[in-house]
Design an enzyme around this catalytic site. Structure first.
Site, PDB file in Angstrom:
ATOM      1  N   LEU A  33       0.811  -0.986  -0.005  1.00  0.00           N
ATOM      2  CA  LEU A  33       0.096  -0.091   0.113  1.00  0.00           C
ATOM      3  C   LEU A  33       0.766   1.152   0.119  1.00  0.00           C
ATOM      4  CD1 LEU A  33      -2.638  -1.013   2.658  1.00  0.00           C
ATOM      5  CD2 LEU A  33      -2.823  -1.649  -0.025  1.00  0.00           C
ATOM      6  N   HIS A  37      -3.436   4.477  -2.538  1.00  0.00           N
ATOM      7  CA  HIS A  37      -4.644   3.448  -1.805  1.00  0.00           C
ATOM      8  C   HIS A  37      -4.969   3.889  -0.517  1.00  0.00           C
ATOM      9  CE1 HIS A  37      -1.488   0.317  -3.447  1.00  0.00           C
ATOM     10  NE2 HIS A  37      -2.824   0.088  -4.184  1.00  0.00           N
ATOM     11  N   GLN A  61      -4.220 -11.725 -13.818  1.00  0.00           N
ATOM     12  CA  GLN A  61      -3.739 -10.420 -14.425  1.00  0.00           C
ATOM     13  C   GLN A  61      -2.406 -10.081 -15.029  1.00  0.00           C
ATOM     14  OE1 GLN A  61      -5.621  -8.033 -10.963  1.00  0.00           O
ATOM     15  NE2 GLN A  61      -4.315  -6.477 -11.641  1.00  0.00           N
ATOM     16  N   MET A 148      -7.706   6.886 -10.390  1.00  0.00           N
ATOM     17  CA  MET A 148      -7.813   7.256 -11.632  1.00  0.00           C
ATOM     18  C   MET A 148      -6.464   6.929 -12.478  1.00  0.00           C
ATOM     19  SD  MET A 148     -10.525   7.760 -13.195  1.00  0.00           S
ATOM     20  CE  MET A 148     -10.200   8.796 -14.759  1.00  0.00           C
ATOM     21  N   ARG A 187       5.419   0.535  -7.978  1.00  0.00           N
ATOM     22  CA  ARG A 187       6.248   0.077  -8.879  1.00  0.00           C
ATOM     23  C   ARG A 187       7.609   1.364  -8.762  1.00  0.00           C
ATOM     24  NH1 ARG A 187       2.073  -2.327 -12.080  1.00  0.00           N
ATOM     25  NH2 ARG A 187       2.770  -4.516 -12.226  1.00  0.00           N
TER      26      ARG A 187
HETATM   27  O1  PAF Z   1      -5.606  -1.820  -9.528  1.00  0.00           O
HETATM   28  C1  PAF Z   1      -4.917  -2.980  -8.907  1.00  0.00           C
HETATM   29  O2  PAF Z   1      -4.408  -3.148  -7.899  1.00  0.00           O
HETATM   30  C2  PAF Z   1      -5.669  -4.682  -9.420  1.00  0.00           C
HETATM   31  O3  PAF Z   1      -5.820  -4.329 -10.993  1.00  0.00           O
HETATM   32  C3  PAF Z   1      -7.085  -4.854  -8.567  1.00  0.00           C
HETATM   33  C4  PAF Z   1      -8.129  -3.755  -8.915  1.00  0.00           C
HETATM   34  C5  PAF Z   1      -6.953  -4.913  -7.097  1.00  0.00           C
HETATM   35  C6  PAF Z   1      -7.592  -6.013  -9.105  1.00  0.00           C
HETATM   36  O4  PAF Z   1      -6.637  -7.247  -8.781  1.00  0.00           O
END
Ligand code: PAF
Length: 281
Positions: A33, A37, A61, A148, A187
Protein backbone atom coordinates in the site's frame (compact mmCIF):
# COMPACT_ATOMS: atom_id res chain seq x y z
CA UNK A 1 -9.52 -4.27 12.39
CA UNK A 2 -10.36 -7.87 11.53
CA UNK A 3 -8.15 -9.82 9.19
CA UNK A 4 -10.10 -12.43 7.27
CA UNK A 5 -8.50 -14.98 5.00
CA UNK A 6 -11.41 -17.34 4.48
CA UNK A 7 -13.98 -16.56 1.78
CA UNK A 8 -16.77 -18.21 3.80
CA UNK A 9 -15.92 -16.16 6.88
CA UNK A 10 -15.87 -13.00 4.79
CA UNK A 11 -19.30 -13.83 3.38
CA UNK A 12 -20.67 -14.40 6.89
CA UNK A 13 -19.21 -11.10 8.12
CA UNK A 14 -20.64 -9.19 5.14
CA UNK A 15 -24.06 -10.78 5.63
CA UNK A 16 -24.15 -9.42 9.20
CA UNK A 17 -23.30 -5.88 8.07
CA UNK A 18 -25.86 -6.09 5.29
CA UNK A 19 -28.46 -7.30 7.77
CA UNK A 20 -27.64 -4.34 10.03
CA UNK A 21 -28.10 -2.05 6.97
CA UNK A 22 -24.53 -0.75 7.28
CA UNK A 23 -23.11 0.71 4.08
CA UNK A 24 -19.98 -1.03 2.84
CA UNK A 25 -17.13 0.68 1.00
CA UNK A 26 -14.64 -1.63 -0.67
CA UNK A 27 -11.05 -0.90 -1.74
CA UNK A 28 -9.56 -3.80 -3.74
CA UNK A 29 -5.75 -3.77 -3.84
CA UNK A 30 -2.79 -5.98 -4.61
CA UNK A 31 -1.05 -4.75 -1.47
CA UNK A 32 2.22 -2.89 -0.97
CA UNK A 33 0.00 0.00 0.00
CA UNK A 34 1.08 3.53 -0.82
CA UNK A 35 -0.53 6.93 -0.42
CA UNK A 36 -2.65 6.34 -3.50
CA UNK A 37 -4.32 3.38 -1.77
CA UNK A 38 -4.58 5.28 1.50
CA UNK A 39 -6.45 8.07 -0.28
CA UNK A 40 -8.94 5.47 -1.57
CA UNK A 41 -9.30 4.12 1.99
CA UNK A 42 -9.77 7.62 3.46
CA UNK A 43 -12.42 8.43 0.84
CA UNK A 44 -14.20 5.14 1.56
CA UNK A 45 -13.95 5.82 5.32
CA UNK A 46 -15.76 9.16 4.94
CA UNK A 47 -18.58 7.71 2.84
CA UNK A 48 -19.40 4.33 4.47
CA UNK A 49 -20.14 2.66 7.80
CA UNK A 50 -17.82 -0.27 7.09
CA UNK A 51 -14.60 -0.21 5.07
CA UNK A 52 -13.28 -3.43 3.58
CA UNK A 53 -9.90 -3.52 1.84
CA UNK A 54 -8.58 -6.60 0.09
CA UNK A 55 -5.00 -7.62 -0.56
CA UNK A 56 -4.68 -10.18 -3.30
CA UNK A 57 -1.92 -10.32 -5.89
CA UNK A 58 -4.07 -11.70 -8.67
CA UNK A 59 -2.05 -14.11 -10.84
CA UNK A 60 -4.67 -13.96 -13.61
CA UNK A 61 -3.86 -10.38 -14.50
CA UNK A 62 -0.12 -10.92 -15.00
CA UNK A 63 1.20 -12.07 -18.38
CA UNK A 64 3.86 -14.82 -18.63
CA UNK A 65 6.66 -12.23 -18.89
CA UNK A 66 5.30 -9.88 -16.27
CA UNK A 67 6.34 -9.28 -12.67
CA UNK A 68 3.96 -11.59 -10.71
CA UNK A 69 6.76 -13.28 -8.74
CA UNK A 70 8.68 -10.09 -8.06
CA UNK A 71 5.60 -7.92 -7.43
CA UNK A 72 6.36 -6.20 -4.10
CA UNK A 73 4.67 -7.84 -1.09
CA UNK A 74 4.83 -6.86 2.59
CA UNK A 75 1.77 -8.01 4.48
CA UNK A 76 2.93 -6.84 7.92
CA UNK A 77 3.47 -3.31 6.68
CA UNK A 78 0.17 -3.35 4.77
CA UNK A 79 -1.65 -4.60 7.84
CA UNK A 80 -0.28 -1.72 9.93
CA UNK A 81 -1.19 0.82 7.26
CA UNK A 82 -4.69 -0.58 6.83
CA UNK A 83 -5.24 -0.60 10.61
CA UNK A 84 -3.92 2.94 11.07
CA UNK A 85 -5.98 4.33 8.22
CA UNK A 86 -9.42 3.17 9.22
CA UNK A 87 -9.96 -0.19 7.51
CA UNK A 88 -12.48 -2.32 9.43
CA UNK A 89 -11.91 -5.58 7.62
CA UNK A 90 -8.80 -6.62 5.73
CA UNK A 91 -9.60 -9.46 3.35
CA UNK A 92 -6.47 -11.46 2.51
CA UNK A 93 -7.57 -14.54 0.60
CA UNK A 94 -5.42 -17.38 -0.49
CA UNK A 95 -4.81 -17.95 -4.20
CA UNK A 96 -5.93 -21.59 -4.02
CA UNK A 97 -9.25 -20.57 -2.46
CA UNK A 98 -9.82 -17.82 -5.00
CA UNK A 99 -8.98 -20.05 -7.98
CA UNK A 100 -9.81 -23.65 -7.24
CA UNK A 101 -8.29 -26.20 -9.63
CA UNK A 102 -11.75 -26.82 -11.11
CA UNK A 103 -12.46 -23.12 -11.80
CA UNK A 104 -14.59 -23.43 -14.96
CA UNK A 105 -14.86 -19.92 -16.39
CA UNK A 106 -12.93 -17.47 -18.46
CA UNK A 107 -14.11 -13.87 -18.53
CA UNK A 108 -13.20 -12.06 -21.76
CA UNK A 109 -13.42 -8.28 -21.90
CA UNK A 110 -14.27 -7.33 -25.49
CA UNK A 111 -14.50 -3.53 -25.43
CA UNK A 112 -12.01 -0.85 -24.35
CA UNK A 113 -9.16 -3.38 -24.26
CA UNK A 114 -7.44 -2.92 -27.60
CA UNK A 115 -5.91 0.43 -26.53
CA UNK A 116 -3.54 1.74 -23.86
CA UNK A 117 -2.31 -0.97 -21.44
CA UNK A 118 -4.79 -3.52 -22.78
CA UNK A 119 -3.14 -3.51 -26.23
CA UNK A 120 0.21 -4.81 -25.00
CA UNK A 121 -1.03 -6.71 -21.92
CA UNK A 122 -3.21 -9.31 -23.55
CA UNK A 123 -5.56 -10.92 -21.05
CA UNK A 124 -4.67 -8.43 -18.29
CA UNK A 125 -8.16 -6.95 -18.05
CA UNK A 126 -9.75 -10.39 -18.35
CA UNK A 127 -7.88 -11.23 -15.14
CA UNK A 128 -8.86 -7.93 -13.50
CA UNK A 129 -12.54 -8.42 -14.42
CA UNK A 130 -12.51 -12.03 -13.18
CA UNK A 131 -11.06 -11.23 -9.78
CA UNK A 132 -13.30 -8.19 -9.32
CA UNK A 133 -16.46 -10.14 -10.15
CA UNK A 134 -15.41 -12.62 -7.45
CA UNK A 135 -14.44 -9.92 -4.95
CA UNK A 136 -17.64 -7.93 -5.55
CA UNK A 137 -19.71 -11.08 -4.95
CA UNK A 138 -17.80 -11.93 -1.77
CA UNK A 139 -17.74 -8.42 -0.23
CA UNK A 140 -21.11 -7.15 -1.62
CA UNK A 141 -20.13 -3.47 -1.29
CA UNK A 142 -22.35 -0.44 -1.83
CA UNK A 143 -19.40 1.54 -3.18
CA UNK A 144 -16.05 0.61 -4.67
CA UNK A 145 -13.05 2.91 -4.87
CA UNK A 146 -10.59 3.01 -7.75
CA UNK A 147 -7.73 5.37 -8.54
CA UNK A 148 -7.83 7.30 -11.80
CA UNK A 149 -4.16 6.49 -12.34
CA UNK A 150 -5.48 3.29 -13.89
CA UNK A 151 -8.09 5.13 -15.93
CA UNK A 152 -8.54 2.23 -18.36
CA UNK A 153 -9.25 -0.03 -15.38
CA UNK A 154 -11.85 2.49 -14.13
CA UNK A 155 -13.50 2.52 -17.58
CA UNK A 156 -13.57 -1.29 -17.73
CA UNK A 157 -14.77 -1.75 -14.13
CA UNK A 158 -17.60 0.69 -14.96
CA UNK A 159 -18.61 -1.77 -17.70
CA UNK A 160 -18.23 -4.79 -15.36
CA UNK A 161 -20.63 -3.13 -12.90
CA UNK A 162 -23.13 -2.19 -15.63
CA UNK A 163 -22.95 -5.36 -17.69
CA UNK A 164 -23.14 -7.75 -14.72
CA UNK A 165 -25.78 -5.65 -12.92
CA UNK A 166 -23.86 -5.17 -9.70
CA UNK A 167 -25.78 -2.74 -7.44
CA UNK A 168 -22.52 -0.91 -6.75
CA UNK A 169 -21.45 2.70 -7.18
CA UNK A 170 -17.95 3.14 -8.57
CA UNK A 171 -16.17 6.10 -7.00
CA UNK A 172 -13.17 7.25 -9.11
CA UNK A 173 -10.50 8.96 -7.02
CA UNK A 174 -7.94 11.42 -8.45
CA UNK A 175 -4.33 10.32 -8.88
CA UNK A 176 -2.14 11.06 -5.88
CA UNK A 177 1.20 12.58 -6.83
CA UNK A 178 4.59 13.13 -5.27
CA UNK A 179 5.54 16.78 -4.78
CA UNK A 180 7.32 16.82 -8.13
CA UNK A 181 4.24 15.46 -9.95
CA UNK A 182 5.19 11.77 -10.27
CA UNK A 183 2.10 9.61 -9.83
CA UNK A 184 2.44 7.40 -6.73
CA UNK A 185 2.87 3.73 -7.56
CA UNK A 186 4.13 0.56 -5.89
CA UNK A 187 6.51 0.22 -8.81
CA UNK A 188 8.29 3.57 -8.21
CA UNK A 189 10.62 1.76 -5.76
CA UNK A 190 12.20 0.02 -8.76
CA UNK A 191 13.38 3.25 -10.41
CA UNK A 192 17.09 4.03 -10.31
CA UNK A 193 18.03 7.38 -8.82
CA UNK A 194 18.40 8.91 -12.26
CA UNK A 195 15.11 7.43 -13.49
CA UNK A 196 13.35 8.79 -10.41
CA UNK A 197 14.61 12.27 -11.36
CA UNK A 198 13.37 11.85 -14.91
CA UNK A 199 10.02 10.22 -14.14
CA UNK A 200 7.99 13.40 -13.38
CA UNK A 201 8.41 14.24 -17.07
CA UNK A 202 5.57 11.84 -17.86
CA UNK A 203 3.26 14.23 -16.03
CA UNK A 204 4.94 17.35 -17.43
CA UNK A 205 4.40 15.97 -20.93
CA UNK A 206 0.70 15.45 -20.17
CA UNK A 207 0.34 18.93 -18.74
CA UNK A 208 2.03 20.39 -21.80
CA UNK A 209 -0.49 18.54 -24.01
CA UNK A 210 -3.35 20.00 -22.01
CA UNK A 211 -1.92 23.52 -22.48
CA UNK A 212 -1.68 22.90 -26.23
CA UNK A 213 -5.37 21.94 -26.32
CA UNK A 214 -6.29 24.94 -24.19
CA UNK A 215 -4.45 27.09 -26.76
CA UNK A 216 -6.65 25.64 -29.51
CA UNK A 217 -4.86 22.54 -30.86
CA UNK A 218 -7.38 19.82 -31.77
CA UNK A 219 -5.34 17.37 -33.85
CA UNK A 220 -4.72 14.25 -31.69
CA UNK A 221 -1.62 13.27 -33.71
CA UNK A 222 0.07 16.63 -33.19
CA UNK A 223 -0.76 16.50 -29.46
CA UNK A 224 0.49 12.92 -29.20
CA UNK A 225 3.75 13.68 -31.02
CA UNK A 226 4.49 16.63 -28.76
CA UNK A 227 4.12 14.39 -25.68
CA UNK A 228 6.35 11.72 -27.26
CA UNK A 229 8.96 14.38 -28.05
CA UNK A 230 8.88 15.70 -24.47
CA UNK A 231 9.25 12.28 -22.86
CA UNK A 232 11.93 11.15 -25.32
CA UNK A 233 13.95 14.34 -24.71
CA UNK A 234 13.66 14.27 -20.94
CA UNK A 235 13.84 10.60 -19.92
CA UNK A 236 15.93 7.53 -20.64
CA UNK A 237 12.77 5.38 -20.63
CA UNK A 238 11.35 3.57 -23.63
CA UNK A 239 7.92 4.88 -24.59
CA UNK A 240 5.34 2.10 -24.67
CA UNK A 241 2.45 4.33 -25.73
CA UNK A 242 1.12 7.84 -25.78
CA UNK A 243 -2.57 7.96 -26.67
CA UNK A 244 -5.26 10.61 -26.94
CA UNK A 245 -8.75 9.07 -26.75
CA UNK A 246 -12.33 9.80 -25.75
CA UNK A 247 -13.09 8.90 -22.12
CA UNK A 248 -14.52 6.58 -20.85
CA UNK A 249 -15.26 5.09 -24.30
CA UNK A 250 -11.53 4.92 -25.15
CA UNK A 251 -12.07 5.55 -28.85
CA UNK A 252 -9.83 7.44 -31.27
CA UNK A 253 -11.10 10.79 -32.47
CA UNK A 254 -10.31 12.77 -35.65
CA UNK A 255 -10.41 15.98 -33.62
CA UNK A 256 -10.36 16.03 -29.84
CA UNK A 257 -13.68 16.99 -28.25
CA UNK A 258 -15.78 16.23 -25.17
CA UNK A 259 -14.19 14.29 -22.31
CA UNK A 260 -10.80 12.94 -23.29
CA UNK A 261 -7.88 11.07 -21.80
CA UNK A 262 -4.23 11.61 -22.62
CA UNK A 263 -2.32 8.59 -21.32
CA UNK A 264 1.29 7.44 -21.35
CA UNK A 265 3.24 4.32 -20.45
CA UNK A 266 7.03 4.35 -20.26
CA UNK A 267 9.36 1.45 -19.55
CA UNK A 268 12.32 2.16 -17.33
CA UNK A 269 14.98 -0.44 -16.46
CA UNK A 270 12.89 -2.31 -13.88
CA UNK A 271 9.59 -0.46 -13.81
CA UNK A 272 6.93 0.37 -16.35
CA UNK A 273 5.16 3.56 -15.31
CA UNK A 274 1.77 4.79 -16.45
CA UNK A 275 0.10 8.15 -16.05
CA UNK A 276 -2.81 10.05 -17.56
CA UNK A 277 -4.97 13.11 -17.34
CA UNK A 278 -8.68 13.28 -18.20
CA UNK A 279 -10.53 16.52 -18.87
CA UNK A 280 -13.27 18.07 -20.95
CA UNK A 281 -12.18 19.95 -24.09
O1 PAF B 1 -5.54 -2.02 -9.42
C1 PAF B 1 -5.21 -3.08 -8.84
O2 PAF B 1 -4.42 -3.07 -7.90
C2 PAF B 1 -5.78 -4.40 -9.34
O3 PAF B 1 -5.94 -4.38 -10.72
C3 PAF B 1 -7.10 -4.78 -8.65
C4 PAF B 1 -8.19 -3.77 -8.94
C5 PAF B 1 -6.88 -4.86 -7.14
C6 PAF B 1 -7.56 -6.13 -9.16
O4 PAF B 1 -6.63 -7.12 -8.86
Amino acid sequence: MRIITSIEEMEREVAQHREAKSSIGFVPTMGYLHEGHLTLIHTARKENDIVIASIFVNPLQFGPNEDFDSYPRDFERDEQLARNNGVDILFYPNVNDMYKPDFSFQIKVIDKVDVLCGKKREGHFDGVATVLIKLFNITRPNRVYFGMKDAQQVAIVTSVIEDFNFPIELVPVSTVREEDGLAKSSRNVYLTEQERQEAPNLYYGLKMARSLIEDGERNPNIIRNKVIEHIANHTSGEIDYVEVLSYPELKEQKEVFGKIIIAVAVKFTKARLIDNITFVV
